[in-house]
Design an enzyme around this catalytic site. Structure first.
Site, PDB file in Angstrom:
ATOM      1  N   LYS A  44      -2.598  -8.473  -7.768  1.00  0.00           N
ATOM      2  CA  LYS A  44      -3.445  -8.159  -6.620  1.00  0.00           C
ATOM      3  C   LYS A  44      -2.892  -6.921  -5.933  1.00  0.00           C
ATOM      4  CE  LYS A  44      -3.170  -9.141  -2.262  1.00  0.00           C
ATOM      5  NZ  LYS A  44      -3.739  -7.945  -1.652  1.00  0.00           N
ATOM      6  N   PRO A  45      -3.599  -5.792  -6.023  1.00  0.00           N
ATOM      7  CA  PRO A  45      -3.129  -4.624  -5.277  1.00  0.00           C
ATOM      8  C   PRO A  45      -3.448  -4.796  -3.793  1.00  0.00           C
ATOM      9  CG  PRO A  45      -5.043  -4.049  -6.680  1.00  0.00           C
ATOM     10  CD  PRO A  45      -4.824  -5.538  -6.800  1.00  0.00           C
ATOM     11  N   ASP A  46      -2.811  -4.009  -2.958  1.00  0.00           N
ATOM     12  CA  ASP A  46      -3.084  -4.100  -1.521  1.00  0.00           C
ATOM     13  C   ASP A  46      -4.534  -3.698  -1.238  1.00  0.00           C
ATOM     14  OD1 ASP A  46      -1.340  -4.290   1.186  1.00  0.00           O
ATOM     15  OD2 ASP A  46      -3.060  -2.950   1.424  1.00  0.00           O
ATOM     16  N   SER A  47      -5.090  -4.307  -0.216  1.00  0.00           N
ATOM     17  CA  SER A  47      -6.505  -4.047   0.089  1.00  0.00           C
ATOM     18  C   SER A  47      -6.755  -2.650   0.666  1.00  0.00           C
ATOM     19  CB  SER A  47      -7.027  -5.092   1.073  1.00  0.00           C
ATOM     20  OG  SER A  47      -6.918  -6.366   0.494  1.00  0.00           O
TER      21      SER A  47
ATOM     22  N   CYS B 142      10.120   1.648   1.986  1.00  0.00           N
ATOM     23  CA  CYS B 142      11.059   0.560   2.253  1.00  0.00           C
ATOM     24  C   CYS B 142      12.500   1.052   2.305  1.00  0.00           C
ATOM     25  CB  CYS B 142      10.911  -0.518   1.189  1.00  0.00           C
ATOM     26  SG  CYS B 142      11.058   0.126  -0.482  1.00  0.00           S
TER      27      CYS B 142
ATOM     28  N   GLY C 102       6.674  -6.344  -0.281  1.00  0.00           N
ATOM     29  CA  GLY C 102       5.982  -6.271   1.005  1.00  0.00           C
ATOM     30  C   GLY C 102       6.926  -6.650   2.127  1.00  0.00           C
ATOM     31  N   SER C 103       6.369  -7.166   3.197  1.00  0.00           N
ATOM     32  CA  SER C 103       7.182  -7.418   4.393  1.00  0.00           C
ATOM     33  C   SER C 103       8.044  -8.680   4.225  1.00  0.00           C
ATOM     34  CB  SER C 103       6.266  -7.593   5.602  1.00  0.00           C
ATOM     35  OG  SER C 103       5.459  -8.732   5.422  1.00  0.00           O
TER      36      SER C 103
ATOM     37  N   GLU D 164      10.886  -7.939  -3.002  1.00  0.00           N
ATOM     38  CA  GLU D 164      11.411  -6.649  -2.529  1.00  0.00           C
ATOM     39  C   GLU D 164      10.827  -6.447  -1.142  1.00  0.00           C
ATOM     40  OE1 GLU D 164      13.556  -4.838  -4.195  1.00  0.00           O
ATOM     41  OE2 GLU D 164      13.484  -5.912  -6.098  1.00  0.00           O
TER      42      GLU D 164
ATOM     43  N   GLU E  18      12.540  -2.887  11.957  1.00  0.00           N
ATOM     44  CA  GLU E  18      12.000  -1.891  11.031  1.00  0.00           C
ATOM     45  C   GLU E  18      10.743  -1.255  11.638  1.00  0.00           C
ATOM     46  OE1 GLU E  18       9.916  -3.388   7.540  1.00  0.00           O
ATOM     47  OE2 GLU E  18      10.745  -1.792   6.306  1.00  0.00           O
TER      48      GLU E  18
ATOM     49  N   TRP F  44       0.800  -1.225   0.000  1.00  0.00           N
ATOM     50  CA  TRP F  44       0.000   0.000   0.000  1.00  0.00           C
ATOM     51  C   TRP F  44       0.833   1.275   0.000  1.00  0.00           C
ATOM     52  CZ3 TRP F  44       1.895   2.347   4.256  1.00  0.00           C
ATOM     53  CH2 TRP F  44       2.380   1.532   5.282  1.00  0.00           C
ATOM     54  N   ASN F  45       2.132   1.170   0.325  1.00  0.00           N
ATOM     55  CA  ASN F  45       2.842   2.424   0.631  1.00  0.00           C
ATOM     56  C   ASN F  45       3.141   3.266  -0.605  1.00  0.00           C
ATOM     57  OD1 ASN F  45       4.748   0.464  -0.138  1.00  0.00           O
ATOM     58  ND2 ASN F  45       6.376   1.548   0.906  1.00  0.00           N
TER      59      ASN F  45
HETATM   60  P1  NAD Z   1       2.626  -7.258   3.776  1.00  0.00           P
HETATM   61  O1  NAD Z   1       3.637  -8.295   3.492  1.00  0.00           O
HETATM   62  O2  NAD Z   1       1.753  -7.436   4.954  1.00  0.00           O
HETATM   63  O3  NAD Z   1       1.619  -7.063   2.531  1.00  0.00           O
HETATM   64  C1  NAD Z   1       2.087  -6.843   1.227  1.00  0.00           C
HETATM   65  C2  NAD Z   1       1.129  -7.515   0.244  1.00  0.00           C
HETATM   66  O4  NAD Z   1       1.112  -8.915   0.480  1.00  0.00           O
HETATM   67  C3  NAD Z   1      -0.317  -7.052   0.367  1.00  0.00           C
HETATM   68  O5  NAD Z   1      -0.890  -6.960  -0.908  1.00  0.00           O
HETATM   69  C4  NAD Z   1      -0.971  -8.161   1.170  1.00  0.00           C
HETATM   70  O6  NAD Z   1      -2.357  -8.281   0.912  1.00  0.00           O
HETATM   71  C5  NAD Z   1      -0.219  -9.378   0.657  1.00  0.00           C
HETATM   72  N1  NAD Z   1      -0.185 -10.495   1.610  1.00  0.00           N
HETATM   73  C6  NAD Z   1      -0.153 -10.452   2.957  1.00  0.00           C
HETATM   74  N2  NAD Z   1      -0.107 -11.699   3.464  1.00  0.00           N
HETATM   75  C7  NAD Z   1      -0.105 -12.555   2.419  1.00  0.00           C
HETATM   76  C8  NAD Z   1      -0.043 -13.977   2.301  1.00  0.00           C
HETATM   77  N3  NAD Z   1       0.002 -14.768   3.371  1.00  0.00           N
HETATM   78  N4  NAD Z   1      -0.036 -14.511   1.063  1.00  0.00           N
HETATM   79  C9  NAD Z   1      -0.053 -13.721  -0.037  1.00  0.00           C
HETATM   80  N5  NAD Z   1      -0.126 -12.374   0.018  1.00  0.00           N
HETATM   81  C10 NAD Z   1      -0.141 -11.794   1.229  1.00  0.00           C
HETATM   82  O7  NAD Z   1       3.434  -5.905   3.830  1.00  0.00           O
HETATM   83  P2  NAD Z   1       2.927  -4.500   4.395  1.00  0.00           P
HETATM   84  O8  NAD Z   1       3.108  -4.508   5.855  1.00  0.00           O
HETATM   85  O9  NAD Z   1       1.609  -4.171   3.861  1.00  0.00           O
HETATM   86  O10 NAD Z   1       3.998  -3.532   3.716  1.00  0.00           O
HETATM   87  C11 NAD Z   1       5.053  -3.000   4.430  1.00  0.00           C
HETATM   88  C12 NAD Z   1       6.307  -3.817   4.265  1.00  0.00           C
HETATM   89  O11 NAD Z   1       6.647  -3.884   2.894  1.00  0.00           O
HETATM   90  C13 NAD Z   1       7.497  -3.193   4.957  1.00  0.00           C
HETATM   91  O12 NAD Z   1       8.255  -4.195   5.575  1.00  0.00           O
HETATM   92  C14 NAD Z   1       8.280  -2.574   3.811  1.00  0.00           C
HETATM   93  O13 NAD Z   1       9.648  -2.399   4.079  1.00  0.00           O
HETATM   94  C15 NAD Z   1       8.004  -3.527   2.707  1.00  0.00           C
HETATM   95  N6  NAD Z   1       8.176  -2.873   1.408  1.00  0.00           N
HETATM   96  C16 NAD Z   1       9.261  -3.191   0.659  1.00  0.00           C
HETATM   97  C17 NAD Z   1       9.473  -2.545  -0.547  1.00  0.00           C
HETATM   98  C18 NAD Z   1      10.696  -2.838  -1.390  1.00  0.00           C
HETATM   99  O14 NAD Z   1      10.709  -2.420  -2.533  1.00  0.00           O
HETATM  100  N7  NAD Z   1      11.706  -3.493  -0.875  1.00  0.00           N
HETATM  101  C19 NAD Z   1       8.564  -1.587  -0.978  1.00  0.00           C
HETATM  102  C20 NAD Z   1       7.476  -1.305  -0.194  1.00  0.00           C
HETATM  103  C21 NAD Z   1       7.273  -1.960   1.004  1.00  0.00           C
END
Ligand code: NAD
Length: 527
Positions: free
Chosen positions: A191-194, A298, A242-243, A264, A396, A167-168
Site C-alpha cells: 500500500k503506497p501512501d495516499s 527520516c 512511517g511514524s 523504520e 521530530e 510519502w516522503n
Molecule cells: P504515517 O505513520 O502517518 O504513515 C505512513 C504510512 O502508514 C502511510 O502509508 C499511511 O497511510 C499508513 N498508515 C497510517 N496509519 C495507519 C494505520 N493505523 N494502520 C496502517 N497503516 C497506517 O507516517 P507519515 O507521517 O506519513 O510519515 C512521516 C514519518 O515517517 C516521520 O516520522 C518519519 O520520520 C517517518 N519515516 C521514517 C523512515 C525510516 O526509514 N526510518 C522513512 C521515512 C519516513
C-alpha cells in the site's frame, strides 16, 4: 501515448489510468464503484489525478492472488529472480526523467532530491540483483559430531510480505524494501501512501516491464486505517516505514499475530561539529544533511552540537548559507529546496516554530511560510538558544527546521546527541581521527562521518535502521533480504545414530559422550 516530460499540471489521463489499472482496486472494480482519493500536487495545491479508495475486500483479493502466485515464484531460481532486478536497474535509469517528474509533482521536492531516490533505488536493484543467489545459498554449519553430522542452513520465503510505505521518498521506500522481499521468493501486497500513489505505481510498472511476474506484486491504494490495517492482519511479515506512532500500533498487530515485523520510524537526528572542524569546507554538506527534501527525511539532521571552539564561526556562516538556499517550484536542477508535501505538514512546522519563538528561542534564519512560491513552501529555518520546554528540543519536526547548540567538549556533545528517545541517524563533521572517535560513542542505527545521511543510506551492503523508538529490525545488506525468510536447519545424521551404536547402553553412552565433550573443548575440535 504520454509525453516524455510532464508539466506542473495534472498527470496525463492516459498515464493515470494505466497506473490505476495496476492496482487490485481496478481488478475488483472498486476503483469504479468506490470513492476516489484525489491526489494533490504539492507545488500548486491543485488536484493532479485520482486513485481508488481501497477497501478490506480489495486487500482480501490481493492476498488471495498473491498466495497463489507465490507458490510458483518460490520455485524460480534465485539467480533468475535477481536478473529481473538487474533489468529493472536499467529500465529505471532509462525512464528516470518521467520518474522524477511524477515524484516531484506528488511531493513538491527539488529535482536533485528526486534524483536521490532514483540512485538509491538503482543501487539497491543492482545489489540484490547480484547478491540474492549468494545470500540465499545453502550454508553448511558445524554439526554436533564432526563428519558424522551434516547440517545445512537453508532459507525459505515467508510467503506474502505486507508493505506500508510513506510519502516522503515514495519511489525508494516503495521499492527498496520490496525488491529483497521479492528476490527472496515472496509475493508482496503493498500500500503506497495516499499522497503519493502515482510515484509508487509508476515504479512498479517499470518493475513489471523488467520481467517481474504481474501477480507476485499486488498493489492496493487507499487509507492506512483500512487498507494498511487489513494488510497487517493478513501478511506473513510486515514491512512498515512511517511514524513511530503508527509503527507502535502495527507492532501490536504483529505481536498478536506472531509475525515478523520490520519498522523504520522517526528520528531526531543529531550532528556534531568538532572543535577542529573546517567550517567552510563542511558547510555545503551540512546544509544538505539538514534541508534535503525540505527536511522531510527520516534521517535528516534536526539538532547540531558545535564545539565552543567553532561555534562563533559556524553559526553566522550556517545562517547565511541557509538564507542563500534557492527555493522554488518546478523541475529545474538549480532549485535547492522545494515545497513541503501539504497542509498538515506545513501546519506542524508552523506550530513547532511558533512554539520555539514564544518560549524564547533565537531565530537566526528563516521562520516564515512562503505562499508567494506555492501553498506549502516554508523557509529553511535555524534556531539557537532553544529552551528545554520548546517542543522543538526533543520532538521530530520532519521539516526544514534545525537548532544549533554550543557544547564545551566532545563528551558533552556525545551525551546530548544520545539523550533522545530515538536513534535513527547521527552525523559527525571534523577531521577523520577526531570524528571517528566520537562516532564510536553514538547510539544510532547509522552514523555518518563528514556526511549528513547519504553515505550510510547509499552503502547498501551495510544494514541500516533505528535503535530505541526509531525502529525494529534493519533494511539493506544480507539481513535486509534474510528477514523475509524463515531459516531452516536441515540435519542429516550420517553413519551412526546420534545416540551411538545400538549396543552402547545408556550409561556407557553417557561415559563416552562425557569424554568426547571434554576432549572436544580441550583440543578445540568442536566449535
Ligand atoms: P504515517 O505513520 O502517518 O504513515 C505512513 C504510512 O502508514 C502511510 O502509508 C499511511 O497511510 C499508513 N498508515 C497510517 N496509519 C495507519 C494505520 N493505523 N494502520 C496502517 N497503516 C497506517 O507516517 P507519515 O507521517 O506519513 O510519515 C512521516 C514519518 O515517517 C516521520 O516520522 C518519519 O520520520 C517517518 N519515516 C521514517 C523512515 C525510516 O526509514 N526510518 C522513512 C521515512 C519516513
Amino acid at each position: 501515448m504520454t509525453k516524455k516530460t510532464l508539466s506542473l499540471g495534472p498527470i496525463p489521463d492516459a498515464l493515470a489510468s494505466e497506473l490505476r489499472a495496476l492496482t487490485v482496486n481496478a481488478a475488483t472494480g472498486s476503483v469504479d464503484n468506490g470513492d476516489r482519493l484525489e491526489i494533490e500536487g504539492s507545488f500548486t495545491g491543485e488536484t493532479i489525478g485520482w486513485v481508488g479508495r481501497g477497501t478490506e475486500e480489495d486487500v482480501d483479493e490481493a492476498f488471495r492472488r498473491a498466495r497463489i502466485a507465490q507458490k510458483r515464484w518460490a520455485k524460480v531460481d534465485p539467480k533468475k529472480r535477481g536478473k529481473i532486478l538487474l533489468a529493472f536497474h536499467d529500465i529505471l535509469l532509462k525512464n528516470q526523467k518521467m520518474m522524477m517528474d511524477i515524484i516531484q509533482l506528488e511531493t513538491g521536492k527539488s529535482r536533485d532530491s528526486a534524483y536521490e531516490e532514483v540512485i538509491h533505488c538503482a543501487i539497491t536493484a543492482r545489489y540484490y540483483g547480484n547478491q540474492t543467489h549468494k545470500i540465499l545459498k545453502d550454508k553448511h554449519r558445524a554439526g554436533v559430531m564432526p563428519v558424522f553430522t551434516k547440517t545445512t542452513e537453508r532459507h525459505l520465503p515467508k510467503g506474502v510480505i505486507g508493505q506500508i510505505s510513506p510519502w516522503n521518498y515514495p519511489l525508494t521506500l516503495a521499492l527498496s524494501d520490496a525488491m529483497p522481499a521479492l528476490a527472496a521468493g515472496n509475493a508482496l501486497v503493498a500500500k503506497p501512501d495516499s499522497s503519493t500513489p502515482f510515484s509508487a505505481l509508476y515504479a512498479f510498472k517499470l518493475l513489471f516491464e523488467a520481467g517481474m511476474p504481474r501477480d507476485i506484486v499486488q498493489l492496493v491504494t487507499g487509507p492506512g486505517r483500512v487498507v494498511g490495517n487489513s494488510i497487517a492482519e493478513q501478511c506473513d511479515h510486515l514491512m512498515f516505514t512511517g511514524s513511530t506512532e503508527t509503527g507502535k500500533k502495527l507492532g501490536e498487530i504483529a505481536g498478536r499475530r506472531l509475525i515478523g515485523y520490520s519498522a523504520e520510524l522517526g528520528g531526531k537526528n543529531p550532528m556534531i561539529v568538532t572543535g577542529d572542524a573546517d567550517v567552510d569546507k563542511i558547510m555545503p554538506t551540512v546544509l544538505t544533511g539538514c534541508f534535503s527534501n525540505s527536511g522531510q527525511l527520516c534521517v535528516s539532521i534536526e539538532r547540531i552540537y558545535v564545539h565552543k571552539d567553532r561555534y562563533d564561526d559556524f553559526v553566522p556562516k550556517f545562517a547565511q548559507a541557509t538564507k542563500d538556499l534557492k527555493l522554488g517550484a518546478g523541475f529545474d536542477w538549480n532549485i535547492q529546496m522545494g515545497s513541503l508535501i501539504g497542509a498538515s505538514q506545513i501546519s506542524t512546522v508552523e506550530k513547532m516554530v511558533d512554539d520555539a519563538v514564544d518560549k524564547g528561542a533565537t531565530l537566526v534564519a528563516g521562520g516564515k511560510a512562503r505562499p508567494d512560491l506555492g501553498p506549502y513552501f516554508y523557509e529553511p529555518t535555524v534556531f539557537t538558544d532553544v529552551p528545554d520546554e520548546a517542543d522543538l528540543k526533543r520532538g521530530e519536526v520532519f521539516g526544514p527546521v534545525v537548532y544549533v547548540e554550543k557544547v564545551d567538549s566532545h563528551d558533552e556533545a556525545v551525551e546530548k546527541a544520545n539523550d533522545t528517545d530515538y536513534g535513527l541517524n547521527s552525523a559527525v563533521f571534523g577531521p577523520s581521527k577526531t570524528a571517528t572517535g566520537i562516532a564510536e560513542q553514538l547510539f544510532s542505527g547509522t552514523v555518518n562521518i563528514n556526511d549528513g545521511y547519504a553515505a550510510a543510506f547509499a552503502s547498501v551492503d551495510n544494514e541500516m535502521g533505528g535503535t530505541r523508538e526509531s525502529g525494529q529490525g534493519r533494511r539493506q545488506g544480507a539481513y535486509g533480504l534474510l528477514k523475509y525468510t524463515e531459516s531452516q536447519n536441515v540435519t542429516d545424521e550420517r553413519v551412526l545414530p546420534i545416540r551411538g551404536p545400538e549396543f552402547l547402553k545408556p550409561r556407557a553412552y553417557a561415559a563416552v559422550m562425557t569424554v568426547l565433550l571434554r576432549a572436544g573443548k580441550t583440543f578445540k575440535i568442536l566449535k
